[in-house]
Design a protein around this motif. Sequence first.
Motif, PDB file in Angstrom:
ATOM      1  N   GLY A 218       0.798  -1.217   0.000  1.00 20.96           N
ATOM      2  CA  GLY A 218       0.000   0.000   0.000  1.00 20.96           C
ATOM      3  C   GLY A 218       0.830   1.265   0.000  1.00 20.96           C
ATOM      4  O   GLY A 218       1.988   1.272   0.441  1.00 20.96           O
ATOM      5  N   THR A 219       0.246   2.331  -0.505  1.00 26.63           N
ATOM      6  CA  THR A 219       0.850   3.662  -0.427  1.00 26.63           C
ATOM      7  C   THR A 219      -0.091   4.576   0.340  1.00 26.63           C
ATOM      8  O   THR A 219      -1.315   4.468   0.235  1.00 26.63           O
ATOM      9  N   VAL A 220       0.506   5.479   1.104  1.00 25.70           N
ATOM     10  CA  VAL A 220      -0.259   6.487   1.848  1.00 25.70           C
ATOM     11  C   VAL A 220       0.303   7.855   1.495  1.00 25.70           C
ATOM     12  O   VAL A 220       1.522   8.067   1.551  1.00 25.70           O
ATOM     13  N   THR A 221      -0.560   8.770   1.117  1.00 28.23           N
ATOM     14  CA  THR A 221      -0.122  10.121   0.763  1.00 28.23           C
ATOM     15  C   THR A 221      -0.917  11.164   1.544  1.00 28.23           C
ATOM     16  O   THR A 221      -2.086  10.963   1.857  1.00 28.23           O
ATOM     17  N   SER A 222      -0.240  12.264   1.816  1.00 29.37           N
ATOM     18  CA  SER A 222      -0.877  13.399   2.462  1.00 29.37           C
ATOM     19  C   SER A 222      -0.890  14.576   1.497  1.00 29.37           C
ATOM     20  O   SER A 222       0.072  14.788   0.761  1.00 29.37           O
ATOM     21  N   LYS A 223      -1.966  15.325   1.495  1.00 28.05           N
ATOM     22  CA  LYS A 223      -2.063  16.487   0.613  1.00 28.05           C
ATOM     23  C   LYS A 223      -1.669  17.784   1.308  1.00 28.05           C
ATOM     24  O   LYS A 223      -1.789  18.863   0.731  1.00 28.05           O
ATOM     25  N   MET A 224      -1.179  17.667   2.523  1.00 37.44           N
ATOM     26  CA  MET A 224      -0.708  18.855   3.228  1.00 37.44           C
ATOM     27  C   MET A 224       0.752  19.085   2.860  1.00 37.44           C
ATOM     28  O   MET A 224       1.613  18.250   3.149  1.00 37.44           O
ATOM     29  N   LEU A 426      -3.035   6.301  -8.011  1.00 40.68           N
ATOM     30  CA  LEU A 426      -3.815   7.258  -7.239  1.00 40.68           C
ATOM     31  C   LEU A 426      -3.318   8.652  -7.602  1.00 40.68           C
ATOM     32  O   LEU A 426      -2.154   8.980  -7.361  1.00 40.68           O
ATOM     33  N   ASP A 427      -4.189   9.454  -8.194  1.00 44.64           N
ATOM     34  CA  ASP A 427      -3.796  10.787  -8.646  1.00 44.64           C
ATOM     35  C   ASP A 427      -3.966  11.800  -7.517  1.00 44.64           C
ATOM     36  O   ASP A 427      -5.051  11.932  -6.941  1.00 44.64           O
ATOM     37  N   TYR A 428      -2.908  12.517  -7.217  1.00 47.04           N
ATOM     38  CA  TYR A 428      -2.906  13.508  -6.147  1.00 47.04           C
ATOM     39  C   TYR A 428      -3.962  14.584  -6.376  1.00 47.04           C
ATOM     40  O   TYR A 428      -4.512  15.136  -5.418  1.00 47.04           O
ATOM     41  N   TYR A 429      -4.250  14.897  -7.635  1.00 42.68           N
ATOM     42  CA  TYR A 429      -5.128  16.018  -7.951  1.00 42.68           C
ATOM     43  C   TYR A 429      -6.597  15.612  -8.056  1.00 42.68           C
ATOM     44  O   TYR A 429      -7.458  16.444  -8.317  1.00 42.68           O
ATOM     45  N   GLU A 431      -9.970  13.891  -6.055  1.00 40.53           N
ATOM     46  CA  GLU A 431     -10.460  13.734  -4.690  1.00 40.53           C
ATOM     47  C   GLU A 431     -10.470  12.252  -4.351  1.00 40.53           C
ATOM     48  O   GLU A 431     -11.180  11.466  -4.969  1.00 40.53           O
ATOM     49  N   ASN A 432      -9.654  11.863  -3.375  1.00 39.34           N
ATOM     50  CA  ASN A 432      -9.578  10.464  -2.965  1.00 39.34           C
ATOM     51  C   ASN A 432      -9.135  10.397  -1.510  1.00 39.34           C
ATOM     52  O   ASN A 432      -8.865  11.429  -0.883  1.00 39.34           O
ATOM     53  N   ASP A 433      -9.042   9.176  -0.981  1.00 45.96           N
ATOM     54  CA  ASP A 433      -8.718   9.018   0.439  1.00 45.96           C
ATOM     55  C   ASP A 433      -7.219   8.924   0.702  1.00 45.96           C
ATOM     56  O   ASP A 433      -6.794   8.727   1.854  1.00 45.96           O
ATOM     57  N   GLY A 434      -6.392   9.048  -0.347  1.00 43.84           N
ATOM     58  CA  GLY A 434      -4.951   9.031  -0.160  1.00 43.84           C
ATOM     59  C   GLY A 434      -4.373   7.667   0.136  1.00 43.84           C
ATOM     60  O   GLY A 434      -3.212   7.566   0.552  1.00 43.84           O
ATOM     61  N   VAL A 435      -5.154   6.609  -0.090  1.00 41.75           N
ATOM     62  CA  VAL A 435      -4.699   5.247   0.196  1.00 41.75           C
ATOM     63  C   VAL A 435      -4.835   4.397  -1.069  1.00 41.75           C
ATOM     64  O   VAL A 435      -5.881   4.386  -1.712  1.00 41.75           O
ATOM     65  N   LEU A 436      -3.752   3.713  -1.415  1.00 44.04           N
ATOM     66  CA  LEU A 436      -3.752   2.822  -2.578  1.00 44.04           C
ATOM     67  C   LEU A 436      -3.229   1.458  -2.145  1.00 44.04           C
ATOM     68  O   LEU A 436      -2.160   1.365  -1.548  1.00 44.04           O
ATOM     69  N   VAL A 437      -3.986   0.404  -2.430  1.00 45.28           N
ATOM     70  CA  VAL A 437      -3.591  -0.958  -2.081  1.00 45.28           C
ATOM     71  C   VAL A 437      -3.746  -1.853  -3.306  1.00 45.28           C
ATOM     72  O   VAL A 437      -4.768  -1.797  -3.994  1.00 45.28           O
TER      73      VAL A 437
END
Length: 480
Positions: A218-224, A426-429, A431-437
């Motif tokens: 999995g990947t986890v991303t933050s938009k902050m 998972l595209d940063y731009y 709207e998503n939950d920031g989680v890809l599995v």
Amino acid sequence: MNYLNQKWFLLSIGGVFIGFTGMNWNIPIFVWIAMVPFLRYIRLGHSVWTLLFSLIVIQFFSTMRIVSEPFHLWIAIISGIQGGIIFTILLWIWNWLRIQFPSQISSILCFAFLFTIVEWIGGYSSGLGVWGMFANSQLHNLILLQSASIFGATGISFIIYLVSGSIEESLSEFISNSKLSKNSAYFLFACFLFIVGIYFYGAIRLTVPIEGKSIKVGTVTSKMEIQNIWNDPIQNQLNTELVLSRTKQAADEGARVVVWNEGAVIVSRNEEESFLEKVSHLAKNKQIEIIAAYVIPIKEKEFFLDNQFRWISKDGSTRQIYFKQFIPPGEPVSIIPSEIKVIDVDGIKMSAAICYDFDSLKLTQKHAELGTAISFIAASDWKGINPFHTEMAALRGIENGTAIVRSTRGALSGIYDAYGRTKGTLDYYEENDGVLVASVPIVPVFTLYRQIGNWVVGLGILYFLFSGILILVFVLKSRN
């Protein structure tokens, strides 16, 4: 065909081809003929200084395609000057050798090997890494990219240069003599066979399944953005809680290894221990491996950071402490040597890196030599290189037969198998939950490139050594 003798026409059409090769607004077919106008220009004896100025301008505007926040005009200026100087010098060297020693070297092979070797030097030891490779223009051509498993991205670039050199030589002969020499015809035919061959290889390879077990990652991303939470403790705390929450979510979705984006969390030095205790507790509680990428401010009033990750095991212990090794020019982070290592997780060999690290062929070669099956990358990009940078990492996976898991702030996060096939993005731009599995195979795929490296470059060096002997003999005979 008189316009093919006009210097401004040649520079203009060459500028269009180069301007839309690679990166954003890439037109993949242009690269196959991108160098033809410049080879023709230098062959005709037009001004080298005009060529230098033109190439600097062309490279500047070409790089402007990736300029966006937080990177500004300076990146295009530096790239323009560097690219213009290097291309001009190489073209001058090629033309001088072609004129001085026409019987000792092949102008087509000389051009293709010369530019390929310089690409390899850049990818292996320069600060810009693999960014200058012509092979990057073919990132969406998955069938063609399979040939990287044989001879790497440098081999793909060599084929591109070989095609450009053959076309220019044939074109120049036809303009001058209204016919082609046997040598040029042979090279054109050889290029045709090369291209057909690698397309057959790629098409067949993609039908061969990657057998064996797989694992969910999995990947986890933050938009902050770091710049936004730098001086805002409340936002920083919210960001940390968000990243930990999303890590739990990835675990609940079945991920056994989770990688955060580069600098996902800002941690002060005096809070680092308590922060790592939280990550350790989460890993142990959820029985997952966490590659926790974070930054530590090391100067009180200046934006300067330790950029690192801690690989936390599912038993809560620390498997690896790693600091970013391949630093982009001007990035405000400390340089701390770290060991590149493979982590054995239940018999599965894995490795990790931070963003720009994977643009260095020296570093990716080390990962491959250690036998990794899955490479995790904590990354942070910007809009101007989205999704290009993530797709470049997938090419490294094809070369070395490894799955790629890239978590990216500011661009595309992606999970790819060893053929470069997309398992999830998972595209940063969006709207998503920031989680890809997604699931990836746990065994590396055999590639010739992984075993013997950039052998096309080796052939090029041997070619120039042999040609050098012929030239030396010729010079000695001429003196006598």
